[in-house]
Design an enzyme around this catalytic site. Structure first.
Site, PDB file in Angstrom:
ATOM      1  N   CYS A  85       0.724  27.062  42.360  1.00 40.70           N
ATOM      2  CA  CYS A  85       0.023  27.432  41.009  1.00 40.70           C
ATOM      3  C   CYS A  85       0.720  26.546  39.983  1.00 40.70           C
ATOM      4  O   CYS A  85       0.221  26.518  38.896  1.00 40.70           O
ATOM      5  CB  CYS A  85       0.495  29.027  40.846  1.00 40.70           C
ATOM      6  SG  CYS A  85      -0.304  29.950  42.175  1.00 40.70           S
ATOM      7  N   HIS A  89      -1.330  29.873  33.513  1.00 47.15           N
ATOM      8  CA  HIS A  89      -2.199  29.607  34.862  1.00 47.15           C
ATOM      9  C   HIS A  89      -2.837  30.955  35.039  1.00 47.15           C
ATOM     10  O   HIS A  89      -2.193  32.104  34.807  1.00 47.15           O
ATOM     11  CB  HIS A  89      -1.111  29.210  36.156  1.00 47.15           C
ATOM     12  CG  HIS A  89      -1.446  29.959  37.334  1.00 47.15           C
ATOM     13  ND1 HIS A  89      -2.717  29.467  38.082  1.00 47.15           N
ATOM     14  CD2 HIS A  89      -0.866  30.680  38.155  1.00 47.15           C
ATOM     15  CE1 HIS A  89      -2.674  29.808  38.920  1.00 47.15           C
ATOM     16  NE2 HIS A  89      -1.762  30.829  39.151  1.00 47.15           N
ATOM     17  N   ASN A 107      -8.353  33.127  40.752  1.00 46.97           N
ATOM     18  CA  ASN A 107      -7.375  32.073  40.612  1.00 46.97           C
ATOM     19  C   ASN A 107      -7.479  30.995  41.546  1.00 46.97           C
ATOM     20  O   ASN A 107      -7.352  31.110  42.593  1.00 46.97           O
ATOM     21  CB  ASN A 107      -5.999  32.988  41.100  1.00 46.97           C
ATOM     22  CG  ASN A 107      -4.687  32.261  40.942  1.00 46.97           C
ATOM     23  OD1 ASN A 107      -4.676  31.097  41.107  1.00 46.97           O
ATOM     24  ND2 ASN A 107      -3.419  32.942  41.477  1.00 46.97           N
TER      25      ASN A 107
HETATM   26  O1  UT7 Z   1      -0.991  32.642  41.206  1.00 50.65           O
HETATM   27  C1  UT7 Z   1       0.352  32.823  41.913  1.00 50.65           C
HETATM   28  C2  UT7 Z   1       0.970  34.095  41.544  1.00 50.65           C
HETATM   29  N1  UT7 Z   1       0.251  35.261  42.034  1.00 50.65           N
HETATM   30  C3  UT7 Z   1       0.532  36.318  41.248  1.00 50.65           C
HETATM   31  O2  UT7 Z   1       1.107  36.276  40.100  1.00 50.65           O
HETATM   32  C4  UT7 Z   1       0.030  37.464  41.712  1.00 50.65           C
HETATM   33  C5  UT7 Z   1       0.927  38.577  41.392  1.00 50.65           C
HETATM   34  N2  UT7 Z   1       0.505  39.917  42.024  1.00 50.65           N
HETATM   35  C6  UT7 Z   1      -0.589  40.522  41.585  1.00 50.65           C
HETATM   36  O3  UT7 Z   1      -1.290  39.937  40.779  1.00 50.65           O
HETATM   37  C7  UT7 Z   1      -0.826  41.864  42.109  1.00 50.65           C
HETATM   38  O4  UT7 Z   1       0.356  42.235  42.664  1.00 50.65           O
HETATM   39  C8  UT7 Z   1      -1.931  42.187  43.074  1.00 50.65           C
HETATM   40  C9  UT7 Z   1      -3.028  41.906  42.496  1.00 50.65           C
HETATM   41  C10 UT7 Z   1      -2.112  41.063  44.061  1.00 50.65           C
HETATM   42  C11 UT7 Z   1      -2.055  43.576  43.530  1.00 50.65           C
HETATM   43  O5  UT7 Z   1      -2.201  44.500  42.652  1.00 50.65           O
HETATM   44  P1  UT7 Z   1      -1.091  45.616  42.739  1.00 50.65           P
HETATM   45  O6  UT7 Z   1      -1.156  46.540  41.558  1.00 50.65           O
HETATM   46  O7  UT7 Z   1       0.409  45.120  42.874  1.00 50.65           O
HETATM   47  O8  UT7 Z   1      -1.313  46.591  43.916  1.00 50.65           O
HETATM   48  P2  UT7 Z   1      -0.599  46.820  45.567  1.00 50.65           P
HETATM   49  O9  UT7 Z   1      -0.536  45.471  46.174  1.00 50.65           O
HETATM   50  O10 UT7 Z   1       0.624  47.321  44.841  1.00 50.65           O
HETATM   51  O11 UT7 Z   1      -1.501  47.789  46.085  1.00 50.65           O
HETATM   52  C12 UT7 Z   1      -2.022  48.908  45.498  1.00 50.65           C
HETATM   53  C13 UT7 Z   1      -3.031  49.604  46.650  1.00 50.65           C
HETATM   54  C14 UT7 Z   1      -2.490  49.515  47.937  1.00 50.65           C
HETATM   55  O12 UT7 Z   1      -2.933  50.881  48.416  1.00 50.65           O
HETATM   56  P3  UT7 Z   1      -1.738  52.140  48.890  1.00 50.65           P
HETATM   57  O13 UT7 Z   1      -0.905  51.467  49.670  1.00 50.65           O
HETATM   58  O14 UT7 Z   1      -1.508  52.203  47.475  1.00 50.65           O
HETATM   59  O15 UT7 Z   1      -2.647  53.025  49.563  1.00 50.65           O
HETATM   60  C15 UT7 Z   1      -3.282  48.526  48.705  1.00 50.65           C
HETATM   61  O16 UT7 Z   1      -3.479  48.604  49.876  1.00 50.65           O
HETATM   62  O17 UT7 Z   1      -4.385  48.953  46.554  1.00 50.65           O
HETATM   63  C16 UT7 Z   1      -4.653  48.521  47.812  1.00 50.65           C
HETATM   64  N3  UT7 Z   1      -5.324  47.415  47.864  1.00 50.65           N
HETATM   65  C17 UT7 Z   1      -6.751  47.179  47.627  1.00 50.65           C
HETATM   66  N4  UT7 Z   1      -7.571  48.171  47.594  1.00 50.65           N
HETATM   67  C18 UT7 Z   1      -8.837  47.752  47.227  1.00 50.65           C
HETATM   68  C19 UT7 Z   1      -4.697  46.018  47.983  1.00 50.65           C
HETATM   69  N5  UT7 Z   1      -5.968  45.199  47.765  1.00 50.65           N
HETATM   70  C20 UT7 Z   1      -6.932  45.820  47.582  1.00 50.65           C
HETATM   71  C21 UT7 Z   1      -8.403  45.510  47.437  1.00 50.65           C
HETATM   72  N6  UT7 Z   1      -8.978  46.438  46.968  1.00 50.65           N
HETATM   73  N7  UT7 Z   1      -8.757  44.336  47.343  1.00 50.65           N
END
Ligand code: UT7
Length: 336
Positions: free
Chosen positions: A115, A263, A293
């Site tokens: 990135c 980014h 992204n």
């Molecule tokens: O560009 C390079 C750098 N990358 C970044 O900066 C990305 C940084 N991270 C993020 O943007 C976020 O952490 C994400 C968008 C990847 C994820 O968001 P989050 O709020 O951190 O969600 P999470 O991973 O904690 O997941 C929350 C819940 C989980 O379910 P439970 O365990 O709470 O039941 C996941 O299984 O959301 C679930 N989940 C989804 N649900 C529906 C994960 N992906 C999905 C999905 N659709 N696509």
């Protein structure tokens, strides 16, 4: 010492639009989750047979940038190509671009900083121009993510975020002192290398071994792994630090920023940075909603689009900043 300016910008995204609803037909996800957590509504994916690849998209963006710069491909002294999704394990995409642009011969190098790739590539190009070694450098960021993502529910926390596309900038020696790239600042912290990574195929994770191991669950080395919340926390900290570092190095402060182009990792990250620096909506350019992204391509795509939309004017102070896998991060301060 010379100074570097951006003489021309170009972007290319595949025609094929993939909405959040399209993805929800392949995996257990939905528009509400993706929009709320990331801001993304749709992204572009290469369609099999449409002729695109990481290098091909890079060339399409580069041709536009060259035309706008009014610089002939034969006057390019160096190609710097940033990607995490090259067409081949080796050689890199830079040499493919040199061949596809029908440049006789020229140096070409690939940058592998994910990135942050475009900021790193910009910095490399800037050093060559500053020292007088090269006059015109073609910098490209391009990604074909859709070719390597897990579009089942297992991969949903990663695969809904990323999109395909390319952006390019033609850099040249500036005639006006004080115009162009004022500074770049680059960082890495390899202790977090595996928090956002794709382990193989590689010499450590070779294809026959991966097949023999028959990996399951989260541990499939040929799909990207991301510790989302950990990456998020580090991103908001490092974005802020490196923007401040760039401003301070130039004797500028937040009030001097005309446009921040972060980014496009996650709209929530951009908004956090915007609020921290108390910038208005007009001072921050986001287009993750349309493209997802696109990693090394995200800044040059956003920069090109901002310029095309008349959001950047002569004399503006532009701040580019990125954070990503490595971890790596960086900023560039530009006077347009
Ligand atoms: O560009 C390079 C750098 N990358 C970044 O900066 C990305 C940084 N991270 C993020 O943007 C976020 O952490 C994400 C968008 C990847 C994820 O968001 P989050 O709020 O951190 O969600 P999470 O991973 O904690 O997941 C929350 C819940 C989980 O379910 P439970 O365990 O709470 O039941 C996941 O299984 O959301 C679930 N989940 C989804 N649900 C529906 C994960 N992906 C999905 C999905 N659709 N696509």
């Amino acid at each position: 010492m010379y100074q570097t300016k951006i003489a021309g910008l170009g972007k290319y995204v595949p025609e094929n639009i993939v909405t959040n609803d399209d993805l929800s037909k392949k995996m257990d996800t939905n528009d509400e989750w993706i929009t709320e957590r990331t801001g993304i509504k749709e992204r572009r994916h290469i369609k099999k047979g449409d002729g695109n690849s990481t290098a091909v998209m890079g060339v399409k963006a580069a041709k536009i940038a060259l035309e706008r710069a009014a610089i002939s491909k034969d006057d390019i002294d160096l190609i710097v190509f940033a990607t995490l999704s090259p067409d081949y394990y080796f050689p890199g995409c830079g040499v493919q671009v040199q061949e596809m642009l029908e440049i006789d011969t020229c140096p070409a190098l690939d940058v592998r900083n994910q990135c942050s790739g475009f900021i790193y590539a910009l910095s490399v190009a800037d050093q060559f121009i500053k020292t007088g070694m090269y006059k015109n450098v073609l910098v490209i960021g391009s990604e074909n993510h859709s070719g390597g993502l897990d579009f089942t529910t297992r991969g949903r926390s990663v695969s809904v975020i990323f999109g395909d596309g390319a952006g390019a900038a033609v850099l040249t020696r500036s005639d006006h002192n004080g115009q162009g790239i004022l500074s770049t600042h680059l960082h890495s912290e390899g202790k977090h290398a595996l928090e956002l990574s794709l382990k193989g195929p590689s010499t450590n994770y070779w294809v026959p071994e991966i097949i023999a191991d028959n990996p399951q669950g989260d541990d499939i080395p040929y799909y990207p792994y991301m510790n989302g919340q950990f990456v998020f926390k580090n991103a908001i900290q490092r974005f802020s630090e490196v923007i401040n570092e760039g401003l301070q190095a130039n004797g500028l402060d937040v009030d001097n920023i005309d446009m921040l182009i972060p980014h496009q990792a996650n709209l929530r990250i951009s908004q956090f940075v915007q609020h921290k620096f108390k910038l208005s909506d007009d001072q921050v350019y986001n287009n993750i909603q349309k493209y997802g992204n696109t990693t090394a391509a995200s800044i040059p795509i956003a920069l090109t689009e901002a310029w095309e939309n008349g959001k950047i004017e002569d004399g503006d102070i532009l701040v580019l900043a990125a954070f990503g896998s490595g971890f790596t991060w960086g900023s560039a301060i530009i006077r347009w």
